[in-house]
Motif scaffolding. Structure first.
Motif, PDB file in Angstrom:
ATOM      1  N   GLN A  89       0.859  -1.179   0.000  1.00  0.00           N
ATOM      2  CA  GLN A  89       0.000   0.000   0.000  1.00  0.00           C
ATOM      3  C   GLN A  89       0.895   1.228   0.000  1.00  0.00           C
ATOM      4  OE1 GLN A  89       1.515  -0.638   2.966  1.00  0.00           O
ATOM      5  NE2 GLN A  89      -0.230  -1.014   4.299  1.00  0.00           N
ATOM      6  N   PRO A  90       0.366   2.383  -0.393  1.00  0.00           N
ATOM      7  CA  PRO A  90       1.186   3.603  -0.403  1.00  0.00           C
ATOM      8  C   PRO A  90       1.458   4.082   1.025  1.00  0.00           C
ATOM      9  CG  PRO A  90      -1.068   4.117  -0.988  1.00  0.00           C
ATOM     10  CD  PRO A  90      -0.985   2.623  -0.890  1.00  0.00           C
ATOM     11  N   PRO A  91       2.401   5.022   1.194  1.00  0.00           N
ATOM     12  CA  PRO A  91       2.665   5.567   2.526  1.00  0.00           C
ATOM     13  C   PRO A  91       1.388   6.144   3.139  1.00  0.00           C
ATOM     14  CG  PRO A  91       4.315   6.325   0.964  1.00  0.00           C
ATOM     15  CD  PRO A  91       3.250   5.630   0.165  1.00  0.00           C
ATOM     16  N   HIS A  92       1.235   5.917   4.430  1.00  0.00           N
ATOM     17  CA  HIS A  92       0.038   6.403   5.119  1.00  0.00           C
ATOM     18  C   HIS A  92       0.337   6.606   6.605  1.00  0.00           C
ATOM     19  CE1 HIS A  92       0.066   2.035   5.542  1.00  0.00           C
ATOM     20  NE2 HIS A  92      -0.638   2.190   6.647  1.00  0.00           N
ATOM     21  N   ALA A  93      -0.417   7.509   7.215  1.00  0.00           N
ATOM     22  CA  ALA A  93      -0.279   7.789   8.645  1.00  0.00           C
ATOM     23  C   ALA A  93      -0.946   6.671   9.441  1.00  0.00           C
ATOM     24  CB  ALA A  93      -0.921   9.131   8.988  1.00  0.00           C
ATOM     25  N   VAL A  94      -0.279   6.249  10.513  1.00  0.00           N
ATOM     26  CA  VAL A  94      -0.828   5.189  11.353  1.00  0.00           C
ATOM     27  C   VAL A  94      -1.028   5.619  12.803  1.00  0.00           C
ATOM     28  CG1 VAL A  94       0.067   3.332   9.911  1.00  0.00           C
ATOM     29  CG2 VAL A  94       1.462   4.204  11.791  1.00  0.00           C
ATOM     30  N   HIS A  95      -0.422   6.752  13.182  1.00  0.00           N
ATOM     31  CA  HIS A  95      -0.554   7.219  14.570  1.00  0.00           C
ATOM     32  C   HIS A  95      -0.225   8.698  14.632  1.00  0.00           C
ATOM     33  CE1 HIS A  95      -0.385   7.147  18.962  1.00  0.00           C
ATOM     34  NE2 HIS A  95       0.776   7.749  18.906  1.00  0.00           N
ATOM     35  N   ARG A  96      -0.991   9.438  15.448  1.00  0.00           N
ATOM     36  CA  ARG A  96      -0.703  10.858  15.680  1.00  0.00           C
ATOM     37  C   ARG A  96      -0.326  11.019  17.149  1.00  0.00           C
ATOM     38  NH1 ARG A  96      -2.264  15.805  13.148  1.00  0.00           N
ATOM     39  NH2 ARG A  96      -3.495  14.541  11.737  1.00  0.00           N
ATOM     40  N   HIS A  97       0.865  11.580  17.387  1.00  0.00           N
ATOM     41  CA  HIS A  97       1.341  11.829  18.749  1.00  0.00           C
ATOM     42  C   HIS A  97       0.673  13.087  19.309  1.00  0.00           C
ATOM     43  CE1 HIS A  97       4.546   8.800  18.683  1.00  0.00           C
ATOM     44  NE2 HIS A  97       4.670   9.099  17.411  1.00  0.00           N
ATOM     45  N   TRP A 104       4.299   7.508   9.929  1.00  0.00           N
ATOM     46  CA  TRP A 104       3.890   7.064   8.606  1.00  0.00           C
ATOM     47  C   TRP A 104       4.611   5.764   8.268  1.00  0.00           C
ATOM     48  CZ3 TRP A 104       1.443   9.674   4.218  1.00  0.00           C
ATOM     49  CH2 TRP A 104       0.688  10.788   4.606  1.00  0.00           C
ATOM     50  N   LEU A 105       3.912   4.839   7.592  1.00  0.00           N
ATOM     51  CA  LEU A 105       4.475   3.565   7.176  1.00  0.00           C
ATOM     52  C   LEU A 105       4.124   3.281   5.727  1.00  0.00           C
ATOM     53  CD1 LEU A 105       3.497   1.280  10.196  1.00  0.00           C
ATOM     54  CD2 LEU A 105       5.710   2.357   9.780  1.00  0.00           C
ATOM     55  N   ALA A 106       4.952   2.474   5.092  1.00  0.00           N
ATOM     56  CA  ALA A 106       4.676   1.937   3.764  1.00  0.00           C
ATOM     57  C   ALA A 106       5.323   0.554   3.717  1.00  0.00           C
ATOM     58  CB  ALA A 106       5.239   2.833   2.667  1.00  0.00           C
ATOM     59  N   PHE A 107       4.508  -0.482   3.591  1.00  0.00           N
ATOM     60  CA  PHE A 107       5.008  -1.856   3.605  1.00  0.00           C
ATOM     61  C   PHE A 107       5.303  -2.342   2.196  1.00  0.00           C
ATOM     62  CE2 PHE A 107       2.865  -1.465   7.619  1.00  0.00           C
ATOM     63  CZ  PHE A 107       3.693  -2.153   8.484  1.00  0.00           C
ATOM     64  N   PHE A 108       6.388  -3.112   2.077  1.00  0.00           N
ATOM     65  CA  PHE A 108       6.764  -3.721   0.803  1.00  0.00           C
ATOM     66  C   PHE A 108       7.332  -5.095   1.101  1.00  0.00           C
ATOM     67  CE2 PHE A 108      10.277  -1.216   2.369  1.00  0.00           C
ATOM     68  CZ  PHE A 108      11.449  -1.875   2.009  1.00  0.00           C
ATOM     69  N   VAL A 109       7.692  -5.836   0.065  1.00  0.00           N
ATOM     70  CA  VAL A 109       8.208  -7.184   0.263  1.00  0.00           C
ATOM     71  C   VAL A 109       9.573  -7.340  -0.401  1.00  0.00           C
ATOM     72  CG1 VAL A 109       5.941  -8.275   0.522  1.00  0.00           C
ATOM     73  CG2 VAL A 109       6.936  -8.045  -1.759  1.00  0.00           C
ATOM     74  N   ASP A 110      10.358  -8.256   0.157  1.00  0.00           N
ATOM     75  CA  ASP A 110      11.649  -8.578  -0.439  1.00  0.00           C
ATOM     76  C   ASP A 110      11.430  -9.641  -1.523  1.00  0.00           C
ATOM     77  OD1 ASP A 110      11.512 -11.115   0.778  1.00  0.00           O
ATOM     78  OD2 ASP A 110      13.081 -10.689   2.236  1.00  0.00           O
ATOM     79  N   PRO A 115       7.990  -9.434   4.586  1.00  0.00           N
ATOM     80  CA  PRO A 115       7.638  -8.021   4.756  1.00  0.00           C
ATOM     81  C   PRO A 115       8.788  -7.155   5.257  1.00  0.00           C
ATOM     82  CG  PRO A 115       6.776  -9.312   6.577  1.00  0.00           C
ATOM     83  CD  PRO A 115       7.383 -10.293   5.603  1.00  0.00           C
ATOM     84  N   LEU A 116       8.831  -5.937   4.717  1.00  0.00           N
ATOM     85  CA  LEU A 116       9.718  -4.860   5.138  1.00  0.00           C
ATOM     86  C   LEU A 116       8.881  -3.592   5.148  1.00  0.00           C
ATOM     87  CD1 LEU A 116      12.661  -5.738   2.750  1.00  0.00           C
ATOM     88  CD2 LEU A 116      12.688  -6.056   5.212  1.00  0.00           C
ATOM     89  N   ALA A 117       9.395  -2.523   5.734  1.00  0.00           N
ATOM     90  CA  ALA A 117       8.621  -1.282   5.747  1.00  0.00           C
ATOM     91  C   ALA A 117       9.540  -0.071   5.761  1.00  0.00           C
ATOM     92  CB  ALA A 117       7.702  -1.238   6.959  1.00  0.00           C
ATOM     93  N   LEU A 118       9.040   1.000   5.171  1.00  0.00           N
ATOM     94  CA  LEU A 118       9.623   2.320   5.345  1.00  0.00           C
ATOM     95  C   LEU A 118       8.862   2.968   6.487  1.00  0.00           C
ATOM     96  CD1 LEU A 118       9.720   3.643   1.671  1.00  0.00           C
ATOM     97  CD2 LEU A 118      11.572   2.534   2.955  1.00  0.00           C
ATOM     98  N   MET A 119       9.541   3.766   7.291  1.00  0.00           N
ATOM     99  CA  MET A 119       8.857   4.489   8.358  1.00  0.00           C
ATOM    100  C   MET A 119       9.431   5.892   8.462  1.00  0.00           C
ATOM    101  SD  MET A 119      10.365   2.834  11.910  1.00  0.00           S
ATOM    102  CE  MET A 119       9.422   3.902  12.961  1.00  0.00           C
ATOM    103  N   ALA A 120       8.550   6.832   8.795  1.00  0.00           N
ATOM    104  CA  ALA A 120       8.985   8.223   8.950  1.00  0.00           C
ATOM    105  C   ALA A 120       8.134   8.894  10.011  1.00  0.00           C
ATOM    106  CB  ALA A 120       8.863   8.971   7.632  1.00  0.00           C
ATOM    107  N   LEU A 121       8.752   9.823  10.707  1.00  0.00           N
ATOM    108  CA  LEU A 121       8.035  10.675  11.643  1.00  0.00           C
ATOM    109  C   LEU A 121       7.821  11.998  10.923  1.00  0.00           C
ATOM    110  CD1 LEU A 121       6.903  10.996  14.521  1.00  0.00           C
ATOM    111  CD2 LEU A 121       9.116  11.963  15.156  1.00  0.00           C
TER     112      LEU A 121
END
Length: 129
Positions: A89-97, A104-110, A115-121
């Motif tokens: 799925q595309p990057p999306h917000a999963v939690h608001r502090h 924000w997370l975006a899951f992908f596969v090797d 599963p692997l993921a990108l994560m950003a604050l």
């Protein structure tokens, strides 16, 4: 490759557990990891700067998800998609502090479909007076 697409350190590792209360007590009380966030069926601990994410599941197994920190998750996603990486799925917000910053997370596969993921604050925009 753009600067945003360089993967940073591993930011989070996810593990499934069958009993979140017992796991929370063990990781917190026995191992002494500081509890960061708690939600229904989930607990997040600080493991020396890497976040440990525990999620309760009847299908608890040994698979862990590696979460790579990036500065700009949308740019990193676009760069990897251009290289043929399959995202779930595309990057999306999963939690608001409380301070308004969002996880924000975006899951992908090797290549082996693990599963692997990108994560950003993502911090809220501040206005320049």
């Amino acid at each position: 490759m753009t600067q945003a697409a360089f993967l940073g350190p591993i930011g989070q590792i996810a593990r499934t557990v069958k009993d979140i209360a017992a796991a929370k007590a063990w990781y917190g009380d026995v191992l002494g990891l500081p509890l960061l966030i708690e939600a229904q069926g989930m607990a997040f601990f600080d493991a020396g700067g890497t976040r440990l994410y525990l999620q309760q599941s009847e299908d608890a197994g040994a698979e862990s998800i590696l979460y790579f920190r990036v500065d700009d998750i949308k740019a990193a996603h676009a760069d990897l998609v251009a290289k043929g990486v399959a995202f779930l799925q595309p990057p999306h917000a999963v939690h608001r502090h409380a301070d308004g910053a969002e996880e924000w997370l975006a899951f992908f596969v090797d290549p082996e479909k693990r599963p692997l993921a990108l994560m950003a604050l993502v911090r809220p925009e501040t206005s320049n007076m």
